[in-house]
Design an enzyme around this catalytic site. Structure first.
Site, PDB file in Angstrom:
ATOM      1  N   ARG A 320     -84.445 -70.822 -11.137  1.00  0.00           N
ATOM      2  CA  ARG A 320     -83.860 -71.769 -12.086  1.00  0.00           C
ATOM      3  C   ARG A 320     -82.341 -71.644 -12.040  1.00  0.00           C
ATOM      4  NH1 ARG A 320     -87.689 -74.109 -11.825  1.00  0.00           N
ATOM      5  NH2 ARG A 320     -89.114 -74.915 -13.403  1.00  0.00           N
ATOM      6  N   GLU A 349     -79.660 -80.769 -13.957  1.00  0.00           N
ATOM      7  CA  GLU A 349     -80.282 -81.475 -12.829  1.00  0.00           C
ATOM      8  C   GLU A 349     -80.429 -82.950 -13.135  1.00  0.00           C
ATOM      9  OE1 GLU A 349     -83.832 -79.425 -11.583  1.00  0.00           O
ATOM     10  OE2 GLU A 349     -82.720 -77.638 -11.053  1.00  0.00           O
ATOM     11  N   HIS A 368     -84.020 -79.561  -5.938  1.00  0.00           N
ATOM     12  CA  HIS A 368     -85.217 -78.996  -6.586  1.00  0.00           C
ATOM     13  C   HIS A 368     -86.492 -79.399  -5.820  1.00  0.00           C
ATOM     14  CE1 HIS A 368     -86.782 -77.441 -10.708  1.00  0.00           C
ATOM     15  NE2 HIS A 368     -87.608 -77.115  -9.724  1.00  0.00           N
TER      16      HIS A 368
HETATM   17  N1  LIG Z   1     -87.771 -74.420  -7.087  1.00  0.00           N
HETATM   18  C1  LIG Z   1     -88.991 -74.749  -7.408  1.00  0.00           C
HETATM   19  O1  LIG Z   1     -89.430 -75.867  -7.204  1.00  0.00           O
HETATM   20  C2  LIG Z   1     -89.882 -73.709  -8.016  1.00  0.00           C
HETATM   21  C3  LIG Z   1     -91.253 -73.696  -7.712  1.00  0.00           C
HETATM   22  C4  LIG Z   1     -92.053 -72.721  -8.298  1.00  0.00           C
HETATM   23  C5  LIG Z   1     -91.490 -71.809  -9.165  1.00  0.00           C
HETATM   24  N2  LIG Z   1     -90.175 -71.882  -9.448  1.00  0.00           N
HETATM   25  C6  LIG Z   1     -89.544 -70.919 -10.339  1.00  0.00           C
HETATM   26  O2  LIG Z   1     -89.640 -69.651  -9.738  1.00  0.00           O
HETATM   27  C7  LIG Z   1     -89.682 -68.637 -10.722  1.00  0.00           C
HETATM   28  C8  LIG Z   1     -90.822 -67.690 -10.441  1.00  0.00           C
HETATM   29  O3  LIG Z   1     -92.058 -68.359 -10.469  1.00  0.00           O
HETATM   30  P1  LIG Z   1     -93.402 -67.512 -10.331  1.00  0.00           P
HETATM   31  O4  LIG Z   1     -94.508 -68.481 -10.208  1.00  0.00           O
HETATM   32  O5  LIG Z   1     -93.247 -66.469  -9.313  1.00  0.00           O
HETATM   33  O6  LIG Z   1     -93.450 -66.852 -11.764  1.00  0.00           O
HETATM   34  P2  LIG Z   1     -94.075 -65.434 -12.130  1.00  0.00           P
HETATM   35  O7  LIG Z   1     -94.219 -65.441 -13.595  1.00  0.00           O
HETATM   36  O8  LIG Z   1     -95.284 -65.180 -11.310  1.00  0.00           O
HETATM   37  O9  LIG Z   1     -92.957 -64.378 -11.710  1.00  0.00           O
HETATM   38  C9  LIG Z   1     -91.784 -64.183 -12.409  1.00  0.00           C
HETATM   39  C10 LIG Z   1     -91.471 -62.703 -12.326  1.00  0.00           C
HETATM   40  O10 LIG Z   1     -90.183 -62.508 -12.875  1.00  0.00           O
HETATM   41  C11 LIG Z   1     -90.208 -61.262 -13.537  1.00  0.00           C
HETATM   42  N3  LIG Z   1     -89.085 -61.130 -14.450  1.00  0.00           N
HETATM   43  C12 LIG Z   1     -88.987 -61.513 -15.743  1.00  0.00           C
HETATM   44  N4  LIG Z   1     -87.794 -61.184 -16.224  1.00  0.00           N
HETATM   45  C13 LIG Z   1     -87.101 -60.569 -15.220  1.00  0.00           C
HETATM   46  C14 LIG Z   1     -85.828 -60.000 -15.121  1.00  0.00           C
HETATM   47  N5  LIG Z   1     -84.988 -59.974 -16.151  1.00  0.00           N
HETATM   48  N6  LIG Z   1     -85.476 -59.472 -13.947  1.00  0.00           N
HETATM   49  C15 LIG Z   1     -86.306 -59.488 -12.891  1.00  0.00           C
HETATM   50  N7  LIG Z   1     -87.545 -59.997 -12.933  1.00  0.00           N
HETATM   51  C16 LIG Z   1     -87.928 -60.546 -14.083  1.00  0.00           C
HETATM   52  C17 LIG Z   1     -91.558 -61.240 -14.205  1.00  0.00           C
HETATM   53  O11 LIG Z   1     -91.947 -59.920 -14.530  1.00  0.00           O
HETATM   54  C18 LIG Z   1     -92.431 -61.846 -13.140  1.00  0.00           C
HETATM   55  O12 LIG Z   1     -93.016 -60.855 -12.334  1.00  0.00           O
HETATM   56  C19 LIG Z   1     -89.766 -69.384 -12.050  1.00  0.00           C
HETATM   57  O13 LIG Z   1     -88.470 -69.512 -12.574  1.00  0.00           O
HETATM   58  C20 LIG Z   1     -90.253 -70.750 -11.658  1.00  0.00           C
HETATM   59  O14 LIG Z   1     -89.906 -71.696 -12.590  1.00  0.00           O
HETATM   60  C21 LIG Z   1     -89.348 -72.803  -8.884  1.00  0.00           C
HETATM   61  O1  LIG Z   2     -91.338 -74.476 -12.010  1.00  0.00           O
HETATM   62  C1  LIG Z   2     -91.832 -75.134 -11.102  1.00  0.00           C
HETATM   63  O2  LIG Z   2     -93.062 -75.253 -10.948  1.00  0.00           O
HETATM   64  C2  LIG Z   2     -90.944 -75.754 -10.118  1.00  0.00           C
HETATM   65  O3  LIG Z   2     -89.623 -75.659 -10.485  1.00  0.00           O
HETATM   66  C3  LIG Z   2     -91.337 -77.133  -9.730  1.00  0.00           C
HETATM   67  O4  LIG Z   2     -90.771 -78.082 -10.570  1.00  0.00           O
HETATM   68  P1  LIG Z   2     -91.128 -79.617 -10.339  1.00  0.00           P
HETATM   69  O5  LIG Z   2     -92.528 -79.810 -10.786  1.00  0.00           O
HETATM   70  O6  LIG Z   2     -90.178 -80.374 -11.182  1.00  0.00           O
HETATM   71  O7  LIG Z   2     -90.979 -79.889  -8.883  1.00  0.00           O
END
Ligand SMILES: NC(=O)c1ccc[n+]([C@@H]2O[C@H](COP(=O)([O-])OP(=O)(O)OC[C@H]3O[C@@H](n4cnc5c(N)ncnc54)[C@H](O)[C@@H]3O)[C@@H](O)[C@H]2O)c1
Ligand SMILES: O=C(O)[C@H](O)COP(=O)(O)O
Length: 632
Positions: A320, A349, A368
């Site tokens: 994020r 965004e 994104h």
């Molecule tokens: N760019 C995209 O399109 C996209 C897609 C999927 C997920 N994401 C983002 O990626 C991130 C991770 O997703 P995920 O599915 O792996 O989630 P998840 O919940 O499986 O993993 C997140 C991890 O972060 C850890 N965490 C929490 N606070 C922390 C800190 N202060 N320092 C270090 N680690 C910490 C948690 O313990 C957890 O293990 C989220 O922010 C999600 O929104 C983005």
């Molecule tokens: O948190 C998520 O799952 C990702 O950031 C994906 O976001 P989006 O659905 O807007 O592509």
């Protein structure tokens, strides 16, 4: 003559205080506990059409009416022109961002689906009160205003993805709205995008591509750095972080990770060492961010933390934007602390067109796209559609973000006790005489089970619902029960007493003690001065088994009259005749007494509400000392 008391709260008859748990007879084996989310069950088979409407982000003047005019009805397979068949009570689902067709099919098989993309915040607020569920991705801000504008209708927000930082969870909980997400289907897509950005950044792919397309051939300018043998710090070792780690190890990188909540053995199992935050910053050549945006992680990468990094570090962010202080990152890029950054996510965004960060020559950006693969979008759409349909059906979703997770088998087993808990709460509150508010309720569960094996969170929520709903305009469900109780200063303490009964039966009895209040029915006061009611489930049906010191046995269906009278012959007949004369049907009756020919309490279950005349006549029976009418 006893004082006739029609004690039920007047508000209870005017609002939908109780949605039946089951459409017909309660079945202990069913795990569909609609009333936990207070949502009616809907038929699931009627086909529906989908409406797709586009309002345009740029045309802010577009009114809701105009937006509706631009609606284009798209048909799904053979569901064309069948809108007339859609019954009014089918739930309405608003999809505010692009969702995969497979998910839309699931939703349209269940409810009325409207896809309306790019709504402005005002347009969303103007329309939301027509919908039972809202499905969003990261582009829709589901703010407190949205929940307020929903006027209590919105029951579920489905986030088609992982991050729920665009949903005001506090407001959702306060308004009793369940939030579910789709946490697994886009994990690999996000990890692959992280690796794609890592490699593209290291080899200047985007910059070289832009340069060539502008007619240049700059081989010396775009010399990159190698990944093999370099140290990658994965910040946040959850689903995406660990998949990135696996892939980076495959590229020959040395991977370390920081995650305060991850057990070290989970990381070690894939050959990754967990290190402290500072150690990760000081050691890494590359840093990849994978933590959620929370109050703790907001701008966790800032001037101070960039200063702790190895000079020339390269950063990837597919988590994020808000975890980075973007101005500080620009400074770190300018002074060379950070050599390069590859960013998929931004504080705002889309970012401003003239964003220094986006325009920086050492920064690679994507809009994104982490979750944007065909496969991930198909998976996410189905995952969220099923979660939303389940929630609208009253099931507790495994991906609920703001409600307790209760396994289906526990729900199923506790189903009749859920009904009992709410009814005891309703009885208890109606026994309190006006003016004295309930502040403290002690619940005693008698069970042969080990206290650790009895999950009473649903029961506590339903007791809260039973107590609060008849006396307020609040709407209580499993999502907001604890919050609302706290807000209203109602303290519910629980005690579990192990008794010697069949372990097959999860709970022998539930007893409510309401302390420091006066009662409308003095006989409901137990020896220790509390109003006390106890109930049991018998053959799947909740029964009232004790009122104050009097044992009774009456099924908790319809309404109830409690009478205390002199224990003498003919009392049942007398009261029964009065009710019969007024066409009130008795469904159950039981008498409990302290001593023979002294005092007795008669509990009469009745289908209809008796009129004032009938209640007066009961009060006029000379041997009746007090009585109370209670709505269940
Ligand atoms: N760019 C995209 O399109 C996209 C897609 C999927 C997920 N994401 C983002 O990626 C991130 C991770 O997703 P995920 O599915 O792996 O989630 P998840 O919940 O499986 O993993 C997140 C991890 O972060 C850890 N965490 C929490 N606070 C922390 C800190 N202060 N320092 C270090 N680690 C910490 C948690 O313990 C957890 O293990 C989220 O922010 C999600 O929104 C983005
Ligand atoms: O948190 C998520 O799952 C990702 O950031 C994906 O976001 P989006 O659905 O807007 O592509």
């Amino acid at each position: 003559m006893a004082t006739p008391i029609a004690s039920s709260s007047s508000s209870s008859s005017t609002k939908p205080f109780f949605t039946p748990l089951f459409s017909s007879s309660p079945s202990p084996s069913s795990s569909r506990l609609s009333s936990l989310l207070s949502f009616h069950q809907h038929p699931t088979s009627t086909p529906a059409s989908l409406k797709l409407s586009h309002s345009h982000r740029n045309s802010h003047s577009l009114s809701v009416a105009n937006a509706l005019k631009t609606e284009e009805v798209i048909s799904l397979s053979n569901f064309e022109n069948l809108e007339d068949l859609i019954s009014e009570d089918r739930p309405s689902i608003l999809v505010s961002e692009k969702l995969g067709d497979a998910g839309l099919q699931v939703l349209s098989g269940f409810g009325k689906v409207e896809c309306c993309y790019d709504l402005s915040p005002e347009e969303l607020c103007a329309r939301i009160s027509k919908f039972d569920a809202l499905i969003v991705r990261s582009g829709t801000k589901v703010t407190r205003q949205v929940f307020e504008a929903a006027k209590g209708r919105l029951k579920v927000v489905g986030r088609a993805g992982v991050g729920i930082d665009n949903v005001d969870l506090h407001a959702a909980t306060e308004f009793g709205c369940l939030v579910v997400n789709a946490p697994t289907a886009n994990t690999v897509a996000a990890a692959e995008h992280g690796i794609a950005l890592l490699a593209a950044m290291a080899r200047n792919v985007a910059q070289a591509d832009a340069s060539m397309k502008s007619g240049k051939w700059q081989r010396n300018k775009y010399v990159g750095v190698s990944l093999v043998g370099k140290t990658l710090a994965v910040m946040g070792f959850g689903k995406v972080g660990s998949e990135v780690a696996r892939r980076a190890k495959g590229l020959g990188m040395n991977v370390i990770a920081h995650d305060p909540y991850c057990p070290a053995d989970r990381a070690r199992a894939i050959g990754v060492d967990l290190v402290s935050f500072d150690q990760a910053l000081a050691t890494a050549d590359f840093i990849s961010l994978h933590m959620p945006l929370t109050p703790t992680t907001a701008k966790i990468f800032n001037d101070q933390t960039f200063a702790k990094m190895k000079k020339g570090v390269r950063i990837v962010n597919v988590a994020r934007g808000g975890v980075i202080d973007e101005d500080a990152l620009v400074r770190a890029l300018d002074n060379g602390t950070v050599a390069q950054a590859a960013l998929d996510v931004f504080c705002q965004e889309p970012p401003a067109k003239d964003s220094k960060l986006v325009q920086h020559e050492n920064v690679t950006v994507t809009p994104h796209l982490g979750a944007s693969t065909k496969e991930a979008q198909a998976g996410v759409a189905i995952e969220i559609a099923e979660a939303v349909v389940g929630a609208l059906n009253g099931e507790l979703s495994a991906t609920a973000v703001n409600a307790p997770m209760v396994p289906a088998e526990v729900l199923s087993e506790l189903a009749p006790y859920v009904v009992l808990a709410e009814k005891l709460g309703r009885l208890a509150v109606q026994l309190v005489s006006g003016g004295s508010g309930i502040k403290s309720v002690k619940v005693t569960y008698r069970s042969s089970r080990n206290p650790d094996d009895l999950d009473t969170r649903i029961l506590r929520a339903m007791i809260t619902k039973g107590i609060i709903e008849p006396i307020s305009s609040s709407f209580i469900n499993l999502v907001n029960a604890d919050f609302t109780a706290k807000q209203k200063g109602l303290r519910i303490s629980e005690e579990r007493v192990v008794v010697d009964s069949s372990p097959e039966v999860p709970i022998d009895s539930i007893q409510l003690h309401v302390s420091s209040v006066d009662s409308k029915f003095a006989s409901s006061i137990s020896d220790n001065g509390d109003i006390s009611v106890e109930g049991k489930v018998k053959y799947g049906v909740p029964h009232l088994t004790c009122v104050g010191a009097f044992a009774v046995d009456v099924s908790l269906e319809g309404n109830l009259i409690l009478c205390r009278q002199v224990d003498q012959p003919g009392m049942i007949g007398k009261v029964g005749n009065i009710l019969a004369k007024h066409n009130v049907n008795v469904n159950f009756m039981s008498v409990g007494r302290t001593y023979r020919r002294k005092q007795a309490v008669m509990a009469i279950g009745i289908d209809e509400e008796p009129n004032k005349e009938a209640l007066n006549e009961i009060g006029d029976v000379p041997a009746i000392e007090e009585f109370v009418f209670l709505e269940l």
